[in-house]
Design a protein around this motif. Structure first.
Motif, PDB file in Angstrom:
ATOM      1  N   GLN A   1     -67.602 -25.826  89.016  1.00 46.84           N
ATOM      2  CA  GLN A   1     -67.914 -24.543  89.647  1.00 46.84           C
ATOM      3  C   GLN A   1     -66.987 -24.276  90.826  1.00 46.84           C
ATOM      4  N   LEU A   2     -66.737 -25.309  91.620  1.00 45.98           N
ATOM      5  CA  LEU A   2     -65.827 -25.148  92.756  1.00 45.98           C
ATOM      6  C   LEU A   2     -64.419 -24.797  92.293  1.00 45.98           C
ATOM      7  N   ALA A   3     -63.953 -25.491  91.264  1.00 48.60           N
ATOM      8  CA  ALA A   3     -62.612 -25.218  90.740  1.00 48.60           C
ATOM      9  C   ALA A   3     -62.520 -23.774  90.276  1.00 48.60           C
ATOM     10  N   LYS A   4     -63.534 -23.289  89.585  1.00 47.03           N
ATOM     11  CA  LYS A   4     -63.531 -21.907  89.103  1.00 47.03           C
ATOM     12  C   LYS A   4     -63.514 -20.909  90.264  1.00 47.03           C
ATOM     13  N   LYS A   5     -64.250 -21.197  91.324  1.00 49.50           N
ATOM     14  CA  LYS A   5     -64.282 -20.299  92.490  1.00 49.50           C
ATOM     15  C   LYS A   5     -62.927 -20.241  93.190  1.00 49.50           C
ATOM     16  N   TYR A   6     -62.320 -21.402  93.401  1.00 46.66           N
ATOM     17  CA  TYR A   6     -61.005 -21.418  94.040  1.00 46.66           C
ATOM     18  C   TYR A   6     -59.953 -20.748  93.156  1.00 46.66           C
ATOM     19  N   ALA A   7     -60.034 -21.002  91.857  1.00 44.22           N
ATOM     20  CA  ALA A   7     -59.084 -20.377  90.926  1.00 44.22           C
ATOM     21  C   ALA A   7     -59.254 -18.863  90.945  1.00 44.22           C
ATOM     22  N   ALA A   8     -60.497 -18.403  90.955  1.00 43.84           N
ATOM     23  CA  ALA A   8     -60.757 -16.960  90.974  1.00 43.84           C
ATOM     24  C   ALA A   8     -60.228 -16.325  92.258  1.00 43.84           C
ATOM     25  N   ALA A   9     -60.369 -17.024  93.371  1.00 42.54           N
ATOM     26  CA  ALA A   9     -59.862 -16.502  94.642  1.00 42.54           C
ATOM     27  C   ALA A   9     -58.340 -16.376  94.613  1.00 42.54           C
ATOM     28  N   MET A  10     -57.666 -17.402  94.121  1.00 44.54           N
ATOM     29  CA  MET A  10     -56.204 -17.362  94.040  1.00 44.54           C
ATOM     30  C   MET A  10     -55.749 -16.314  93.035  1.00 44.54           C
ATOM     31  N   PHE A  11     -56.485 -16.196  91.938  1.00 41.01           N
ATOM     32  CA  PHE A  11     -56.180 -15.185  90.925  1.00 41.01           C
ATOM     33  C   PHE A  11     -56.270 -13.776  91.521  1.00 41.01           C
ATOM     34  N   GLU A  12     -57.346 -13.498  92.239  1.00 43.81           N
ATOM     35  CA  GLU A  12     -57.525 -12.166  92.837  1.00 43.81           C
ATOM     36  C   GLU A  12     -56.413 -11.856  93.832  1.00 43.81           C
ATOM     37  N   LEU A  13     -56.062 -12.836  94.642  1.00 38.11           N
ATOM     38  CA  LEU A  13     -54.979 -12.641  95.614  1.00 38.11           C
ATOM     39  C   LEU A  13     -53.656 -12.364  94.898  1.00 38.11           C
ATOM     40  N   SER A  14     -53.371 -13.141  93.875  1.00 34.25           N
ATOM     41  CA  SER A  14     -52.121 -12.967  93.131  1.00 34.25           C
ATOM     42  C   SER A  14     -52.093 -11.619  92.424  1.00 34.25           C
ATOM     43  N   GLN A  15     -53.231 -11.212  91.914  1.00 31.55           N
ATOM     44  CA  GLN A  15     -53.317  -9.925  91.219  1.00 31.55           C
ATOM     45  C   GLN A  15     -53.120  -8.769  92.199  1.00 31.55           C
ATOM     46  N   GLU A  16     -53.722  -8.867  93.380  1.00 37.06           N
ATOM     47  CA  GLU A  16     -53.558  -7.833  94.407  1.00 37.06           C
ATOM     48  C   GLU A  16     -52.094  -7.674  94.799  1.00 37.06           C
ATOM     49  N   GLU A  17     -51.379  -8.787  94.844  1.00 40.82           N
ATOM     50  CA  GLU A  17     -49.970  -8.759  95.246  1.00 40.82           C
ATOM     51  C   GLU A  17     -49.024  -8.541  94.066  1.00 40.82           C
ATOM     52  N   ASN A  18     -49.585  -8.329  92.864  1.00 43.54           N
ATOM     53  CA  ASN A  18     -48.782  -8.180  91.641  1.00 43.54           C
ATOM     54  C   ASN A  18     -47.809  -9.336  91.461  1.00 43.54           C
TER      55      ASN A  18
END
Length: 180
Positions: A5-22
């Motif tokens: 669960q922790l891995a998924k949360k951290y991955a989702a956070a990094m994913f959202e940041l990367s997506q925001e920055e294209n």
């Protein structure tokens, strides 16, 4: 279970940041480089996993390693993982990041097993066929396994297509045994 669960949360956070920055593909490639670095250097992994080493020493080392070749958000993410004592989850986090990224980018990973290496023509033909069927961009992960004798085994998600000679022989054997 908590680590997953922790891995998924951290991955989702990094994913959202990367997506925001294209920067999904770029950050994904950089995270893969970092993952490879940890896999290739047992000493680095052991150093980072050692709870007796001061966090600031670990952060200083990673800052030096990542300084020139990596985007600031990726560096900051790795430093955050060190701060939060989650660097040991790095490979799981990166795998989850790639799963999210591939879904967002319309990329599907397909594993192909053949008895011999695919020629460029065969690889291109297979890629085109799979992309027309799935309507997604396909990333082939090819593996050579002489034990299948010939043909191909294709695995995508939970689907498995066994067109190998050994698979067909096993199927025939099963039918013969059932009919006897």
């Amino acid at each position: 279970m908590l680590n997953i669960q922790l891995a998924k949360k951290y991955a989702a956070a990094m994913f959202e940041l990367s997506q925001e920055e294209n920067r999904l593909p770029q950050h994904g490639a950089q995270l893969t480089q970092i993952s490879n670095l940890f896999e290739d250097s047992r000493e680095l992994k052991a150093f980072m996993d050692n709870p007796q080493i001061d966090l600031q020493v670990k952060k200083n080392l990673m800052s030096k390693i990542l300084a020139d070749d990596f985007d600031a958000p990726v560096c900051n993410f790795i430093l955050l993982l060190i701060d939060k004592h989650r660097i040991s989850l790095l490979s799981e986090i990166i795998a989850d990041f790639h799963a999210l990224s591939n879904k967002a980018l319309g990329i599907q990973i397909v594993y192909v097993k053949t008895a011999f290496a695919l020629t460029d023509t065969q690889r291109t033909s297979l890629l085109q066929k799979l992309e027309s069927i799935t309507e997604k961009t396909i990333q082939l992960k090819a593996n050579i396994d002489p034990s299948i004798i010939g043909g191909v085994i294709i695995k995508s998600g939970d689907r498995l297509i066994d067109g190998s000679v050994i698979g067909q022989l096993k199927s025939i054997k099963k039918q013969l045994v059932a009919n006897c």
